[in-house]
Design a protein around this motif. Structure first.
Motif, short mmCIF file in Angstrom:
data_model
loop_
_atom_site.label_atom_id
_atom_site.label_comp_id
_atom_site.label_asym_id
_atom_site.label_seq_id
_atom_site.Cartn_x
_atom_site.Cartn_y
_atom_site.Cartn_z
N LYS A 155 3.40 -6.05 9.48
CA LYS A 155 3.82 -6.67 8.20
C LYS A 155 4.94 -5.95 7.41
CE LYS A 155 0.24 -4.69 5.16
NZ LYS A 155 0.74 -3.51 4.68
N ASP A 156 5.06 -4.44 7.98
CA ASP A 156 6.10 -3.56 7.44
C ASP A 156 7.38 -3.35 7.99
OD1 ASP A 156 4.32 -3.29 5.13
OD2 ASP A 156 3.52 -1.55 6.34
N VAL A 157 7.69 -4.07 9.14
CA VAL A 157 8.54 -3.84 9.82
C VAL A 157 10.12 -3.91 9.44
CG1 VAL A 157 7.68 -4.39 12.40
CG2 VAL A 157 8.38 -6.56 11.09
N SER A 158 10.29 -4.58 8.24
CA SER A 158 11.43 -5.13 7.74
C SER A 158 11.81 -3.70 7.10
CB SER A 158 11.68 -6.33 6.96
OG SER A 158 10.63 -5.97 5.79
N ARG A 159 11.11 -2.72 6.96
CA ARG A 159 11.61 -1.17 6.38
C ARG A 159 12.40 -0.57 7.43
NH1 ARG A 159 13.21 2.66 5.15
NH2 ARG A 159 12.23 4.43 4.35
N TRP A 160 12.35 -0.67 8.60
CA TRP A 160 12.80 0.23 9.63
C TRP A 160 13.71 -0.33 10.76
CZ3 TRP A 160 7.62 0.72 7.97
CH2 TRP A 160 7.28 1.81 7.69
N GLY A 161 14.60 0.24 11.18
CA GLY A 161 15.08 -0.38 12.78
C GLY A 161 13.71 -0.44 13.62
N ILE A 162 13.91 -1.25 14.37
CA ILE A 162 12.78 -1.49 15.07
C ILE A 162 13.24 -1.71 16.87
CG2 ILE A 162 10.82 -3.55 15.98
CD1 ILE A 162 10.25 -2.07 13.23
#
Ligand code: G1P
Length: 268
Positions: A155-162
């Motif tokens: 649910k938090d992926v939009s905080r980082w480069g993935i």
């Protein structure tokens, strides 16, 4: 030149890098990690607004005057010698508008002569194990660029480069297939987050020079890495063992302070 809006109100006057964690500015944690991993030359990318960071390392008159008056103050002498040691290793580069990580790194182009360099983000602290040292060790073995990573909550992926994985080298190391800057959950290829430690090749500058604005109108290092991967360059994602403390948000900063103080209290 990041704005640090996530850490207001203090960052309206004090650069985030100088905010203390257990009495020590965040930037010193990063510098100590570098120095302990064998790094000899450091470039700090700051902005005019953050010139106080340079002043922090160039405060000789202040220390000399105090030492003159307090000749037996060991703590004072220790602090000054530490600052002098850092100063010798650091060069300052300015990015006066916050145009993104890629634009910031590009400002160092003429100062970086070696084929590879280590890049660290000051809002990512890693404790209990020296992540930079692990990256360097891995790089010496595989001769590839490396990105530090951790699995994060979906649910938090939009905080980082993935990044997504092409193949597995072993339990902790992966060949990267693709990387995307702060994707929405539905577009995230995985939950492997890029954490702020990278070993990058100097050829990345050729990509950065031509890079167009990406997510939120900024030039991202992630997009330059993507270009290199698409051209066939091998990038390794390394799931490091240390504890990751995200100091880039107020909640994270407070948690990091508590965590580090706990460790200290335990040591004491
Ligand atoms: C930067 C990078 C991002 C990376 C993150 C690690 O973002 O752009 O890809 O995951 O650092 O902290 P920032 O934290 O500067 O927004």
């Amino acid at each position: 030149a990041g704005q640090w809006t996530r850490l207001l109100p203090l960052t309206s006057v004090l650069p985030k890098e100088l905010m203390p964690i257990n009495g020590k500015p965040v930037i010193e944690y990063i510098l100590d990690e570098c120095i302990k991993s064998g790094i000899k030359e450091i470039i700090l990318i700051i902005s005019k607004r953050k010139n106080i960071i340079k002043k922090y390392f160039y405060n000789d008159v202040f220390y000399k005057n105090l030492i003159k008056k307090n000749k037996n103050d060991k703590k004072l002498k220790f602090e000054y010698s530490k600052i002098k040691k850092y100063k010798k290793m650091i060069k300052f580069v300015y990015q006066n508008s916050p145009r993104g990580t890629g634009d910031a790194v590009l400002k160092c182009k003429n100062l970086i002569k070696s084929k590879y360099f280590l890049m660290l983000m000051p809002d990512d602290l890693i404790i209990n194990s020296n992540c930079s040292a692990s990256l360097i060790k891995l790089h010496n073995r595989y001769k590839s660029p490396i990105i530090a990573s951790k699995k994060v909550n979906k649910k938090d992926v939009s905080r980082w480069g993935i990044y997504s994985v092409k193949s597995k080298i072993n339990k902790k190391n992966f060949i990267i297939k693709d990387v995307v800057e702060k994707p929405e959950i539905k577009y995230a290829p995985s939950n492997n987050a890029v954490i702020g430690r990278y070993i990058l090749p100097r050829i990345i500058f050729t990509k950065l020079k031509k890079l167009k604005k990406g997510k939120d109108g900024e030039i991202h290092i992630t997009d330059a890495i993507k270009k290199l991967i698409y051209e066939g360059n091998e990038f390794i994602g390394h799931n490091f063992v240390g504890k990751y403390l995200d100091c880039g948000t107020m909640e994270g900063y407070i948690k990091s302070s508590l965590k580090i103080s706990k460790i200290w209290n335990f040591v004491l």
